[in-house]
Scaffold this motif. Structure first.
Motif, PDB file in Angstrom:
ATOM      1  N   SER A  36       2.566  17.952  -9.570  1.00  0.00           N
ATOM      2  CA  SER A  36       1.122  18.121  -9.376  1.00  0.00           C
ATOM      3  C   SER A  36       0.407  17.476 -10.553  1.00  0.00           C
ATOM      4  N   PRO A  37      -0.871  17.102 -10.360  1.00  0.00           N
ATOM      5  CA  PRO A  37      -1.586  16.438 -11.456  1.00  0.00           C
ATOM      6  C   PRO A  37      -1.853  17.374 -12.630  1.00  0.00           C
ATOM      7  N   ASP A  38      -1.638  18.684 -12.421  1.00  0.00           N
ATOM      8  CA  ASP A  38      -1.894  19.636 -13.506  1.00  0.00           C
ATOM      9  C   ASP A  38      -0.710  19.777 -14.455  1.00  0.00           C
ATOM     10  N   THR A  39       0.433  19.188 -14.087  1.00  0.00           N
ATOM     11  CA  THR A  39       1.591  19.244 -14.980  1.00  0.00           C
ATOM     12  C   THR A  39       1.245  18.509 -16.273  1.00  0.00           C
ATOM     13  N   ILE A  79      11.697   6.526   1.184  1.00  0.00           N
ATOM     14  CA  ILE A  79      10.880   6.966   0.048  1.00  0.00           C
ATOM     15  C   ILE A  79      10.101   5.753  -0.448  1.00  0.00           C
ATOM     16  N   ARG A  80       8.794   5.887  -0.456  1.00  0.00           N
ATOM     17  CA  ARG A  80       7.945   4.761  -0.846  1.00  0.00           C
ATOM     18  C   ARG A  80       7.869   4.680  -2.373  1.00  0.00           C
ATOM     19  N   VAL A  81       8.096   3.496  -2.919  1.00  0.00           N
ATOM     20  CA  VAL A  81       8.002   3.287  -4.367  1.00  0.00           C
ATOM     21  C   VAL A  81       6.612   2.720  -4.650  1.00  0.00           C
ATOM     22  N   THR A  82       5.822   3.404  -5.448  1.00  0.00           N
ATOM     23  CA  THR A  82       4.427   3.006  -5.650  1.00  0.00           C
ATOM     24  C   THR A  82       4.223   2.419  -7.048  1.00  0.00           C
ATOM     25  N   PRO A  83       3.142   1.677  -7.243  1.00  0.00           N
ATOM     26  CA  PRO A  83       2.868   1.146  -8.590  1.00  0.00           C
ATOM     27  C   PRO A  83       2.257   2.196  -9.519  1.00  0.00           C
ATOM     28  N   PHE A  84       2.163   3.434  -9.045  1.00  0.00           N
ATOM     29  CA  PHE A  84       1.617   4.502  -9.888  1.00  0.00           C
ATOM     30  C   PHE A  84       2.743   5.299 -10.538  1.00  0.00           C
ATOM     31  N   SER A 138       0.829  -1.195   0.000  1.00  0.00           N
ATOM     32  CA  SER A 138       0.000   0.000   0.000  1.00  0.00           C
ATOM     33  C   SER A 138       0.877   1.264   0.000  1.00  0.00           C
ATOM     34  N   PRO A 139       0.570   2.251  -0.846  1.00  0.00           N
ATOM     35  CA  PRO A 139       1.439   3.432  -0.953  1.00  0.00           C
ATOM     36  C   PRO A 139       1.186   4.444   0.156  1.00  0.00           C
ATOM     37  N   ALA A 182      -9.664   6.905  -4.116  1.00  0.00           N
ATOM     38  CA  ALA A 182      -9.412   7.556  -5.411  1.00  0.00           C
ATOM     39  C   ALA A 182      -7.978   7.247  -5.844  1.00  0.00           C
ATOM     40  N   PRO A 183      -7.723   7.156  -7.165  1.00  0.00           N
ATOM     41  CA  PRO A 183      -6.366   6.863  -7.629  1.00  0.00           C
ATOM     42  C   PRO A 183      -5.370   7.913  -7.139  1.00  0.00           C
ATOM     43  N   MET A 184      -4.173   7.455  -6.821  1.00  0.00           N
ATOM     44  CA  MET A 184      -3.129   8.362  -6.345  1.00  0.00           C
ATOM     45  C   MET A 184      -2.631   9.244  -7.507  1.00  0.00           C
ATOM     46  N   GLN A 185      -2.385  10.494  -7.212  1.00  0.00           N
ATOM     47  CA  GLN A 185      -1.873  11.425  -8.218  1.00  0.00           C
ATOM     48  C   GLN A 185      -0.637  12.131  -7.676  1.00  0.00           C
ATOM     49  N   ALA A 186       0.077  12.794  -8.577  1.00  0.00           N
ATOM     50  CA  ALA A 186       1.213  13.605  -8.133  1.00  0.00           C
ATOM     51  C   ALA A 186       0.709  14.734  -7.232  1.00  0.00           C
ATOM     52  N   GLY A 187       1.560  15.145  -6.279  1.00  0.00           N
ATOM     53  CA  GLY A 187       1.184  16.183  -5.318  1.00  0.00           C
ATOM     54  C   GLY A 187       1.159  15.608  -3.918  1.00  0.00           C
ATOM     55  N   SER A 188       1.167  16.471  -2.918  1.00  0.00           N
ATOM     56  CA  SER A 188       1.156  16.040  -1.513  1.00  0.00           C
ATOM     57  C   SER A 188       2.280  15.048  -1.227  1.00  0.00           C
ATOM     58  N   GLY A 189       3.461  15.334  -1.751  1.00  0.00           N
ATOM     59  CA  GLY A 189       4.615  14.478  -1.479  1.00  0.00           C
ATOM     60  C   GLY A 189       4.818  13.369  -2.497  1.00  0.00           C
ATOM     61  N   ALA A 190       3.846  13.145  -3.389  1.00  0.00           N
ATOM     62  CA  ALA A 190       4.004  12.127  -4.439  1.00  0.00           C
ATOM     63  C   ALA A 190       4.610  12.791  -5.670  1.00  0.00           C
ATOM     64  N   VAL A 191       5.745  12.251  -6.117  1.00  0.00           N
ATOM     65  CA  VAL A 191       6.505  12.882  -7.204  1.00  0.00           C
ATOM     66  C   VAL A 191       6.637  11.901  -8.363  1.00  0.00           C
TER      67      VAL A 191
END
Ligand code: SF4
Length: 382
Positions: free
Chosen positions: A283-286, A257-262, A100-101, A225-234
């Protein structure tokens, strides 16, 4: 639709795969995490032995591409020295786990620490057979491929066969590990492994294998909800992190640093101002966050089309808020969830799927690469 060639195994550290650009060496970080120092060292190794880029995969792995055969032994020794590979090929084969991410998942870590060794008592499972440890309370990995799933929270862990609507409730992490082993044993004993050594749980159940009732008494928890970039997710464009970008990430935090499947790296208490590399997605807007593309031609032998160059060229034509996935073949390595537009390569041309994954029926077939800008252009109401 042409069926993709399924290799039946995934590259690992001990068993790299030869691609058009050299060996692909896939690192499966223990507990789906790396320390900042390990990440910086991986960046150095990618520059020394590969293309200088680390590719994050949809299996929560980090892979180094373009490794010459003569350099493989030195790379493997370096990865071993960093504590980034399992103690043996057998143990690596039984460590096909995705966690789990979240940074708050000690329960998932307890299960992940114990499970590979517990599986050593079983005959080898198919190479692609994997475990998803999605300890909640919500499910973040519902769309991530896995054959046995551990879901739920502390007070209600559920071990579920992929493809079944419900699973078996267990008391704690130790019981979850035992249940995973039992379910894997059932899979083997009930004929889930074919004569060629391959087999997946979902296909086994779809082929009318019937789980004992005790395995189907508790429904899984709700889906997040699916994980997106932002809030520490790069993220990085196409999941490709240049070595320089990885060094910035490693310098931005002192926590694992957590490695996620996303294809996102999840940072904790990070100094995000340090992350200035243009390939990084914060961010998801990139713009880069909206496009996905696998390796494609010429590096992947299964591809007849260029994928990432195609996606980059079409990105400016995408309607705002829409996503595009360009896949070199129907295997869909880059994205398992649906995209607004999915282009699948076939014999040098593309089939277009709307609002689906690579295996959904196309709405248009056999589009030449030079037709695509017209399809996506403003004159067409996409
Ligand atoms: S989806 Fe892309 S990377 Fe995966 S096998 Fe097909 S062409 Fe290769």
């Amino acid at each position: 639709m042409v069926d993709p060639i399924i290799q039946g195994w995934c590259p690992g550290s001990y068993r790299p795969m030869m691609a058009g650009d050299g060996l692909v060496v896939r690192v499966r970080p223990p507990l789906s995490q790396v320390s900042p120092a390990q990440l910086a060292a991986l960046a150095d190794l990618a520059e020394e032995h590969g293309t200088g880029v680390i590719e994050a995969t949809s299996r929560a792995n980090l892979q180094i591409r373009g490794v010459a055969e003569a350099r493989f032994a030195a790379l493997l020794a370096a990865l071993d020295g960093l504590g980034l590979i399992a103690a043996s090929p057998d143990l690596e084969a039984r460590s096909n786990l995705i966690l789990s991410p979240s940074h708050e998942n000690s329960l998932a870590e307890d299960i992940a620490r114990a499970l590979p060794n517990a599986l050593m008592d079983l005959a080898p499972l198919p190479a692609k057979f994997g475990f998803v440890i999605d300890t909640g309370p919500m499910r973040h990995l519902a769309g991530t491929s896995g054959d046995i799933r551990v879901e739920g929270a502390k007070d209600a862990l559920i071990v579920r066969a992929d493809g079944a609507d419900a699973g078996k409730k267990v008391a704690d992490a130790d019981a979850a590990v035992l249940a995973c082993v039992d379910l894997a044993q059932w899979f083997q004993a009930s004929g889930g492994v074919g004569p060629d050594g391959r087999g997946r749980m979902r296909r086994h159940l779809a082929a009318e294998a019937v789980l004992p009732p005790a395995w189907t008494n508790t429904p899984p928890p709700p889906t997040a909800a699916p994980m997106q970039a932002g809030s520490g997710a790069v993220g990085a464009g196409f999941g490709l992190f240049p070595a320089a970008a990885l060094r910035q990430i490693s310098s931005a935090t002192s926590h694992p640093i957590r490695v996620t499947p996303f294809r996102l790296l999840l940072l904790r208490d990070a100094d995000m101002a340090r992350l200035t590399h243009p390939d990084l997605i914060l961010s998801p807007d990139t713009g880069l966050a909206a496009i996905h593309g696998c390796t494609g031609a010429p590096a992947c032998p299964q591809a007849s089309v260029q994928t990432r160059a195609t996606a980059r060229a079409l990105a400016p034509l995408l309607p705002a808020g829409k996503t595009l996935h360009v896949s070199g073949c129907a295997k869909g390595c880059a994205l398992q969830r649906p995209a607004d537009f999915t282009l699948v390569g076939r014999n040098g041309r593309f089939d277009l799927i709307r609002d689906g994954t690579v295996d959904a029926p196309p709405s248009q077939y056999g589009l030449a690469p030079d037709q695509l800008p017209h399809i996506f252009g403003p004159q067409n109401a996409l």
